[in-house]
Motif scaffolding. Structure first.
Motif, mmCIF file in Angstrom:
data_model
loop_
_atom_site.group_PDB
_atom_site.id
_atom_site.type_symbol
_atom_site.label_atom_id
_atom_site.label_comp_id
_atom_site.label_asym_id
_atom_site.label_seq_id
_atom_site.Cartn_x
_atom_site.Cartn_y
_atom_site.Cartn_z
ATOM 1 N N ALA A 1 0.807 -1.219 0.000
ATOM 2 C CA ALA A 1 0.000 0.000 0.000
ATOM 3 C C ALA A 1 0.839 1.269 0.000
ATOM 4 O O ALA A 1 0.304 2.367 -0.226
ATOM 5 C CB ALA A 1 -0.944 -0.001 1.200
ATOM 6 N N GLU A 2 2.146 1.145 0.254
ATOM 7 C CA GLU A 2 3.047 2.295 0.218
ATOM 8 C C GLU A 2 3.849 2.342 -1.076
ATOM 9 O O GLU A 2 4.858 3.037 -1.160
ATOM 10 C CB GLU A 2 3.986 2.263 1.428
ATOM 11 C CG GLU A 2 3.259 2.419 2.759
ATOM 12 C CD GLU A 2 4.201 2.429 3.956
ATOM 13 O OE1 GLU A 2 5.421 2.176 3.758
ATOM 14 O OE2 GLU A 2 3.730 2.665 5.077
ATOM 15 N N ASP A 3 3.394 1.609 -2.086
ATOM 16 C CA ASP A 3 4.033 1.570 -3.405
ATOM 17 C C ASP A 3 5.449 1.028 -3.364
ATOM 18 O O ASP A 3 6.266 1.350 -4.234
ATOM 19 C CB ASP A 3 4.017 2.955 -4.070
ATOM 20 C CG ASP A 3 2.704 3.219 -4.792
ATOM 21 O OD1 ASP A 3 1.988 2.242 -5.085
ATOM 22 O OD2 ASP A 3 2.394 4.385 -5.048
ATOM 23 N N HIS A 4 5.743 0.204 -2.369
ATOM 24 C CA HIS A 4 7.004 -0.525 -2.335
ATOM 25 C C HIS A 4 6.786 -1.903 -2.947
ATOM 26 O O HIS A 4 5.680 -2.453 -2.894
ATOM 27 C CB HIS A 4 7.512 -0.688 -0.904
ATOM 28 C CG HIS A 4 8.101 0.567 -0.323
ATOM 29 N ND1 HIS A 4 7.422 1.768 -0.275
ATOM 30 C CD2 HIS A 4 9.322 0.799 0.248
ATOM 31 C CE1 HIS A 4 8.186 2.679 0.299
ATOM 32 N NE2 HIS A 4 9.353 2.116 0.622
ATOM 33 N N VAL A 5 7.830 -2.463 -3.523
ATOM 34 C CA VAL A 5 7.756 -3.752 -4.209
ATOM 35 C C VAL A 5 8.499 -4.805 -3.398
ATOM 36 O O VAL A 5 9.666 -4.634 -3.061
ATOM 37 C CB VAL A 5 8.368 -3.652 -5.621
ATOM 38 C CG1 VAL A 5 8.319 -5.003 -6.322
ATOM 39 C CG2 VAL A 5 7.654 -2.595 -6.449
ATOM 40 N N TRP A 6 7.796 -5.900 -3.090
ATOM 41 C CA TRP A 6 8.414 -7.052 -2.446
ATOM 42 C C TRP A 6 8.669 -8.115 -3.504
ATOM 43 O O TRP A 6 7.846 -8.308 -4.405
ATOM 44 C CB TRP A 6 7.496 -7.651 -1.392
ATOM 45 C CG TRP A 6 7.154 -6.769 -0.233
ATOM 46 C CD1 TRP A 6 6.228 -5.757 -0.211
ATOM 47 C CD2 TRP A 6 7.697 -6.851 1.083
ATOM 48 N NE1 TRP A 6 6.164 -5.204 1.039
ATOM 49 C CE2 TRP A 6 7.053 -5.850 1.859
ATOM 50 C CE3 TRP A 6 8.664 -7.662 1.679
ATOM 51 C CZ2 TRP A 6 7.347 -5.655 3.203
ATOM 52 C CZ3 TRP A 6 8.955 -7.463 3.026
ATOM 53 C CH2 TRP A 6 8.306 -6.469 3.768
ATOM 54 N N THR A 7 9.786 -8.821 -3.395
ATOM 55 C CA THR A 7 10.036 -9.934 -4.313
ATOM 56 C C THR A 7 10.613 -11.116 -3.564
ATOM 57 O O THR A 7 11.428 -10.949 -2.648
ATOM 58 C CB THR A 7 10.981 -9.527 -5.465
ATOM 59 O OG1 THR A 7 11.049 -10.600 -6.416
ATOM 60 C CG2 THR A 7 12.391 -9.220 -4.978
#
Length: 298
Positions: free
Chosen positions: A210-216
């Motif tokens: 929701a904070e526009d961070h990307v998890w991979t």
């Protein structure tokens, strides 16, 4: 430098399903369950975190993903095309093939966008040829969209606002980003060179929070990594599994991270070192996710 969140995130094993290639974790907000697959064993799983109950359906082919769609169905990506799955009757039905896909390719990963479209990728099943590419399914129409000439595609992943889409080139160890809108996708550019950060690991399935961070997930890396909107790695969570494939954010507050894992490249003597390999895992996320749109089938 990335902050290690492992202690506060409390990674844990939810169920050991012995996945050879667990993938496709997706939080179904309407049903309050997690869908995930075991590609190589042709299995579609769901898990209910409220009760711990789980069940498996046998797919007719290798299955890369399953996304909730209209009329209570799921849209699934199998080796030979798109299928619907009816959970009430446990039935797969072939919907359509992907035009121009080589017979040695299969479908691998997917996501929805706010308009109900599905973005998905293909790949060489032997993981050698650069024959994979990305597509969009838009209410019954499939067309190429996004990067091509990739051996192993992963993602895509779309931001909550629907203005960014992320494409992963796993063997190339890079994540790309492109502008997205209701009218289509723009040109992709490099978002993160994960090979420079994790030279011995490979970026797998991504998701946006929701904070526009990307998890991979990081295959061979025993962890997930979180990237800022500028492409800088800012946090990590480590696991007792080596091959981390895909993560989604769900639960009542969208702050539970559900994580799939694989065992297909583990040697017999390595299982003791990675006791959670092949399991569905979870951790407490410091930031929430958001509800993904359902697929518009027509």
């Amino acid at each position: 430098m990335a902050v290690n969140l492992t202690s506060s995130a409390r990674p844990r094993q939810l169920i050991d399903v012995g996945s050879k290639l667990g993938e496709g974790a997706f939080w179904d907000a309407e049903r309050a369950i997690v869908w995930f697959v075991d590609i190589k064993q042709h299995r579609l799983w769901h898990y209910d975190p409220a009760t711990g109950s789980n069940a498996m359906a046998e797919a007719p082919e290798q299955i890369g993903w399953a996304l909730p769609a209209d009329d209570g169905l799921l849209l699934c990506g199998l080796k030979d095309g798109l299928y619907t799955f009816d959970p009430a009757h446990q039935r797969f039905e072939k919907l359509m093939e992907v035009p121009g896909e080589p017979a040695h390719n299969r479908l691998n990963d997917a996501c929805t966008d706010p308009w109900g479209r599905v973005w998905f990728g293909s790949m060489d099943d032997s993981e050698n040829q650069a024959s994979g590419r990305f597509y969009v399914f838009d209410r019954g129409d499939i067309r190429p969209a996004g990067p091509s000439g990739i051996s192993i595609t992963n993602g895509p992943a779309v931001s909550a606002a629907g203005d960014r889409i992320y494409f992963t080139d796993t063997t190339g160890q890079k994540i790309m980003v492109a502008p997205l809108s209701a009218s289509g996708v723009g040109e992709a550019r490099l978002f993160a060179d994960t090979g420079a950060l994790y030279p011995n690991a490979f970026p797998d399935g991504p998701v946006v929070d929701a904070e526009d961070h990307v998890w991979t997930g990081l295959y061979l890396g025993s962890r997930v990594a979180r990237f800022s909107p500028d492409g800088d790695v800012v946090a990590e969570v480590e696991f007792e599994a080596r091959d981390i494939t895909k993560m989604c954010l769900g639960g009542a507050d969208f702050r539970t991270a559900f994580v799939t894992t694989a065992t297909k490249n583990l040697e017999e003597g390595e299982f003791a070192q990675f006791p959670h390999a092949g399991s569905l895992l979870a951790f407490d996320s410091p930031v929430a996710g958001f509800a993904q749109a359902r697929v518009k089938l027509g």
